[in-house]
Design an enzyme around this catalytic site. Structure first.
Site, short mmCIF file in Angstrom:
data_model
loop_
_atom_site.label_atom_id
_atom_site.label_comp_id
_atom_site.label_asym_id
_atom_site.label_seq_id
_atom_site.Cartn_x
_atom_site.Cartn_y
_atom_site.Cartn_z
N TYR B 144 0.88 -1.29 0.06
CA TYR B 144 -0.12 0.02 -0.04
C TYR B 144 0.64 1.26 -0.02
O TYR B 144 0.66 1.96 -0.72
CB TYR B 144 -0.77 -0.05 1.23
N LYS B 148 1.02 3.91 -3.16
CA LYS B 148 0.54 5.10 -2.87
C LYS B 148 1.56 6.50 -3.04
O LYS B 148 1.28 7.49 -3.80
CB LYS B 148 0.07 5.62 -1.49
#
Lengths: 188, 246
Positions: B144, B148
């Site tokens: 993640y 991102k």
């Protein structure tokens, strides 16, 4: 005594890093360049086998490369796939299979060889940066540092290699989750 | 000819649906996309359809349909994203690729599909949703964090490619937001543990609370507006000051 593994496809940067590290005390081990085809990074078994029997290391350098083909448009899915796998997945696989061999107190550096500058490539460089930041958390629990070098601060491969060598060295012992360079590649 | 429309991906989720509601409230025509057709806000003008943004055939089919209904797109808000709880060692490569392809590749694919419809827009803007998480160390969610941070890289690349065409590109990076996505991340905890975690998270923000989805949506609406006409290629942290304490 340091023992540093350099993992990644053949590139001018890979050779410069090996050359730079070889001029310092300690041993430099090249990890199976042939097993790392950036166009087929899903070949995880070959990468795992390349690290087999390597033994303990104090440092790991994962060199990645965007294998841009000229046949794809800048925003095409094929372009995205090759850039993201060539840069980000190779780094992930290097971390997975080389990371466990790094001893506490050791260091890992992720670096992408100079390459194209389009949205897919920029995104993949961003993922590489985020991977080093994110992974620094898990590796910190084992006393291992993780950093990234973006090669855009100079076009000189020897100078790029110096930044990598610094981050795996003891001089950077309190540096983790950091990056050198801004990340944007110059189109050439 | 109908007015220009604004595309929102991940429009069924907490942040995406709040953005759709704000855009509808501002009288904008909507094209809402999610894995299942999202609900159009009450009274909104527009269309809603299912699309797997990580599947080029699905994106092509969706935009073939959109092209029949919409002649001009003036805004794209790329919100769709997923999470993966797995350490580097335990992660399956297929799951890693799914994270890359939804959280970053999907944004690029939708931008590519939207561009031909942006040429006639008066104020074309792309907003990509990143996260403060892209700056954080995480043993449990490295994919993640990676993706991102990748969104910011994508926005940087798009800003160089599209700026000369007059298309502005922005990144919005929220901190913790009170959504189902956030609560799903605490699903493995007991109720008390989850509450303690969210309370700690709230206290990490200088404003001492996590965001409501509409607080992200208001910023997106402003970035899409001509009021932000000279803002380009930047990352706006909508995080209650979270980045200032890290």
């Amino acid at each position: 005594m340091s023992r540093i593994a350099v993992f990644g496809p053949a590139s001018e940067l890979t050779e410069a890093i090996i050359d730079c590290l070889s001029r310092q005390d300690g041993q430099v081990v090249r990890v199976a360049t042939a097993a790392v085809n950036p166009l087929a990074p899903a070949n995880e078994d070959a990468i795992a086998a390349a690290f087999d029997g390597l033994g303990a290391i104090t440092g790991l350098v994962c060199v990645t490369l965007d294998p841009r083909s000229t046949a794809t448009g800048p925003l095409s899915w094929a372009r995205w796939t090759e850039a993201s796998r060539g840069i980000a997945t190779i780094a992930l696989l290097g971390l997975r299979h080389g990371g466990p061999l790094v001893q506490p107190g050791g260091a890992i550096v992720l670096v992408a060889a100079p390459g194209p500058s389009d949205p897919a490539s920029e995104a993949a460089h961003g993922i590489l940066l985020g991977l080093s930041r994110g992974a620094s958390g898990g590796f910190a629990a084992r006393g291992i540092r993780v950093n990234r070098v973006a090669t855009d601060f100079t076009r000189n491969a020897a100078d790029q290699a110096e930044a990598v060598a610094f981050l795996v060295s003891d001089a950077a012992r309190f540096v983790t989750g950091a990056d050198i360079g801004r990340g944007r590649q110059e189109e050439r | 000819m109908a007015s220009a429309a604004t595309v929102v991906t991940g429009a069924a989720g907490g942040i995406g649906s709040a953005i759709a509601a704000r855009l509808a409230g501002a009288g904008r025509r909507l094209v809402l996309i999610d894995r299942r057709p999202p609900e159009l806000p009450a009274g909104a003008d527009g269309i809603s359809l299912a699309c797997d943004i990580a599947d080029p055939a699905s994106v092509a089919a969706a935009f073939q349909h959109i092209g029949l209904r919409v002649q001009c797109i003036d805004g794209l808000v790329n919100v769709a994203g997923r999470n993966l709880t797995a350490s580097i060692e335990d992660m399956q490569v297929a799951d890693w690729h799914a994270m890359l392809d939804v959280n970053v590749g999907g944004m690029l694919a939708i931008a590519d599909a939207v561009l031909p419809l942006m040429d006639t827009a008066a104020n074309p803007v792309i907003v990509n949703m990143a996260s403060v998480a892209g700056y954080m160390a995480s043993a449990d969610h490295p994919a993640y964090v990676a993706t991102k941070a990748g969104v910011e890289g994508l926005s940087q690349g798009l800003s160089h490619l599209l700026g000369p065409r007059g298309i502005r590109v922005h990144t919005v990076a929220p901190g913790w937001v009170d959504t189902g996505f956030t609560h799903a991340a605490t699903a493995s905890l007991s109720a008390a543990e989850a509450e303690a975690l969210l309370s700690r998270a709230a206290n990490q923000h200088l404003l001492r609370r996590i965001a409501r989805p509409d607080e992200i949506a208001d910023v997106v609406l402003w970035l899409l507006s001509p009021k932000a006409r000279y803002l380009h290629g930047t990352t706006l942290f909508v995080d209650g000051g979270l980045m200032r304490v890290h």
